[in-house]
Design an enzyme around this catalytic site. Structure first.
Site, PDB file in Angstrom:
ATOM      1  N   CYS A 199       0.848  -1.190   0.000  1.00 60.61           N
ATOM      2  CA  CYS A 199       0.000   0.000   0.000  1.00 60.61           C
ATOM      3  C   CYS A 199       0.886   1.242   0.000  1.00 60.61           C
ATOM      4  O   CYS A 199       1.810   1.356   0.806  1.00 60.61           O
ATOM      5  CB  CYS A 199      -0.893  -0.021   1.241  1.00 60.61           C
ATOM      6  SG  CYS A 199      -1.733   1.528   1.566  1.00 60.61           S
ATOM      7  N   GLU A 200       0.605   2.175  -0.889  1.00 62.94           N
ATOM      8  CA  GLU A 200       1.457   3.355  -0.985  1.00 62.94           C
ATOM      9  C   GLU A 200       1.253   4.339   0.165  1.00 62.94           C
ATOM     10  O   GLU A 200       2.045   5.262   0.339  1.00 62.94           O
ATOM     11  CB  GLU A 200       1.234   4.074  -2.319  1.00 62.94           C
ATOM     12  CG  GLU A 200      -0.119   4.716  -2.489  1.00 62.94           C
ATOM     13  CD  GLU A 200      -0.271   5.391  -3.839  1.00 62.94           C
ATOM     14  OE1 GLU A 200      -0.924   6.442  -3.886  1.00 62.94           O
ATOM     15  OE2 GLU A 200       0.247   4.866  -4.848  1.00 62.94           O
ATOM     16  N   HIS A 201       0.208   4.157   0.951  1.00 61.52           N
ATOM     17  CA  HIS A 201      -0.059   5.091   2.045  1.00 61.52           C
ATOM     18  C   HIS A 201       0.750   4.777   3.307  1.00 61.52           C
ATOM     19  O   HIS A 201       1.187   5.687   4.006  1.00 61.52           O
ATOM     20  CB  HIS A 201      -1.551   5.095   2.381  1.00 61.52           C
ATOM     21  CG  HIS A 201      -2.398   5.530   1.222  1.00 61.52           C
ATOM     22  ND1 HIS A 201      -3.632   4.967   0.944  1.00 61.52           N
ATOM     23  CD2 HIS A 201      -2.184   6.458   0.261  1.00 61.52           C
ATOM     24  CE1 HIS A 201      -4.144   5.540  -0.135  1.00 61.52           C
ATOM     25  NE2 HIS A 201      -3.280   6.444  -0.562  1.00 61.52           N
ATOM     26  N   HIS A 202       0.931   3.492   3.607  1.00 62.80           N
ATOM     27  CA  HIS A 202       1.645   3.111   4.825  1.00 62.80           C
ATOM     28  C   HIS A 202       2.786   2.128   4.553  1.00 62.80           C
ATOM     29  O   HIS A 202       3.471   1.707   5.485  1.00 62.80           O
ATOM     30  CB  HIS A 202       0.678   2.476   5.836  1.00 62.80           C
ATOM     31  CG  HIS A 202      -0.449   3.380   6.224  1.00 62.80           C
ATOM     32  ND1 HIS A 202      -1.706   3.288   5.646  1.00 62.80           N
ATOM     33  CD2 HIS A 202      -0.510   4.408   7.105  1.00 62.80           C
ATOM     34  CE1 HIS A 202      -2.489   4.218   6.177  1.00 62.80           C
ATOM     35  NE2 HIS A 202      -1.795   4.909   7.053  1.00 62.80           N
ATOM     36  N   GLN A 230      -5.242  -0.506  -4.475  1.00 61.39           N
ATOM     37  CA  GLN A 230      -5.909  -1.600  -5.180  1.00 61.39           C
ATOM     38  C   GLN A 230      -6.677  -1.096  -6.405  1.00 61.39           C
ATOM     39  O   GLN A 230      -6.734  -1.776  -7.433  1.00 61.39           O
ATOM     40  CB  GLN A 230      -6.854  -2.345  -4.226  1.00 61.39           C
ATOM     41  CG  GLN A 230      -7.493  -3.577  -4.846  1.00 61.39           C
ATOM     42  CD  GLN A 230      -8.308  -4.378  -3.841  1.00 61.39           C
ATOM     43  OE1 GLN A 230      -7.990  -4.388  -2.657  1.00 61.39           O
ATOM     44  NE2 GLN A 230      -9.342  -5.030  -4.306  1.00 61.39           N
ATOM     45  N   HIS A 266      -6.033  -5.900   3.385  1.00 64.52           N
ATOM     46  CA  HIS A 266      -5.048  -4.844   3.548  1.00 64.52           C
ATOM     47  C   HIS A 266      -4.568  -4.795   4.999  1.00 64.52           C
ATOM     48  O   HIS A 266      -5.370  -4.562   5.912  1.00 64.52           O
ATOM     49  CB  HIS A 266      -5.657  -3.496   3.157  1.00 64.52           C
ATOM     50  CG  HIS A 266      -5.987  -3.392   1.697  1.00 64.52           C
ATOM     51  ND1 HIS A 266      -5.315  -2.551   0.839  1.00 64.52           N
ATOM     52  CD2 HIS A 266      -6.917  -4.040   0.944  1.00 64.52           C
ATOM     53  CE1 HIS A 266      -5.815  -2.676  -0.382  1.00 64.52           C
ATOM     54  NE2 HIS A 266      -6.794  -3.579  -0.341  1.00 64.52           N
ATOM     55  N   CYS A 278      -2.892  -2.548   6.356  1.00 67.11           N
ATOM     56  CA  CYS A 278      -3.024  -1.208   6.936  1.00 67.11           C
ATOM     57  C   CYS A 278      -4.379  -1.049   7.635  1.00 67.11           C
ATOM     58  O   CYS A 278      -4.523  -0.219   8.529  1.00 67.11           O
ATOM     59  CB  CYS A 278      -2.831  -0.126   5.878  1.00 67.11           C
ATOM     60  SG  CYS A 278      -3.969  -0.213   4.489  1.00 67.11           S
TER      61      CYS A 278
END
Length: 198
Positions: A87-90, A128, A156, A158
């Site tokens: 995941c690019e956020h976390h 995703q 996920h 996250c």
């Protein structure tokens, strides 16, 4: 035969990322000289290169390398393709399965290439929704089929390990082009990926 590692790593990148991991681990309170941790920065640097190798691969060229002229014009489905991404956020993993279908229009593609392009796009920092779109558009623009469909089901970390901490949640995304935009074709695909044909 002795065990042989197949991965190859850029030494300069490995050293740079290793140094950054050493700083991160130290800043978070761990003793970087502890026996179990001493080699962790290098292992993590190599792991990240492996998990990000999709940036250096061309999915369209992979498909083009295994396209064959064929008159077959019915639905082709490859389902339950395992995928693992970050995941690019976390930068925490998400994982699950992709289901891909296409209806050929003069060309088919080697079946192993569909899982390979899933890996190309999954081995990048992703969400995703974009992963689904990237796979869909690559097949549609390269193979030029009469239709293409992609469904991804994933969990996920996250959401599971932090934040809302919902361990049993999953996310489904989908995309459809061409004949799969027709409800009857789409329903046939969805029925086939949900059935256990053996």
């Amino acid at each position: 035969m002795p065990y042989t590692k197949l991965e190859e790593y850029n030494i300069e990148v490995t050293d740079e990322v290793k140094n950054k991991f050493e700083s991160i681990i130290t800043d978070l309170g761990e003793d970087i000289s502890r026996e179990g941790i001493v080699k962790t920065p290098e292992r993590a640097a190599k792991a990240m290169q492996f998990l990000m190798q999709g940036y250096h691969q061309n999915a369209a060229e992979i498909l083009k390398g295994a396209m064959f002229k064929e008159d077959y014009n019915e639905m082709v489905i490859v389902k339950d393709i395992e995928l693992y991404s970050l995941c690019e956020h976390h930068m925490l993993p998400f994982f699950g399965k992709a289901h891909i279908a296409y209806i050929p229009d003069g060309h088919i593609v080697g079946l192993s290439k569909l899982p390979r392009i899933v890996d190309v796009f999954a081995r990048r920092m992703q969400v995703q929704e974009r992963l689904t779109h990237d796979i869909l558009e690559c097949i549609n623009n390269t193979l030029r089929p009469k239709g293409v469909a992609v469904v991804i089901e994933a969990q996920h970390l996250c959401m599971m390990m932090r934040g809302v901490q919902k361990q049993n949640s999953s996310t489904t995304t989908s995309g459809f082009r061409g004949q799969f935009e027709k409800i009857e074709t789409r329903n046939e695909f969805l029925k086939l990926i949900s059935s256990d044909l053996k």
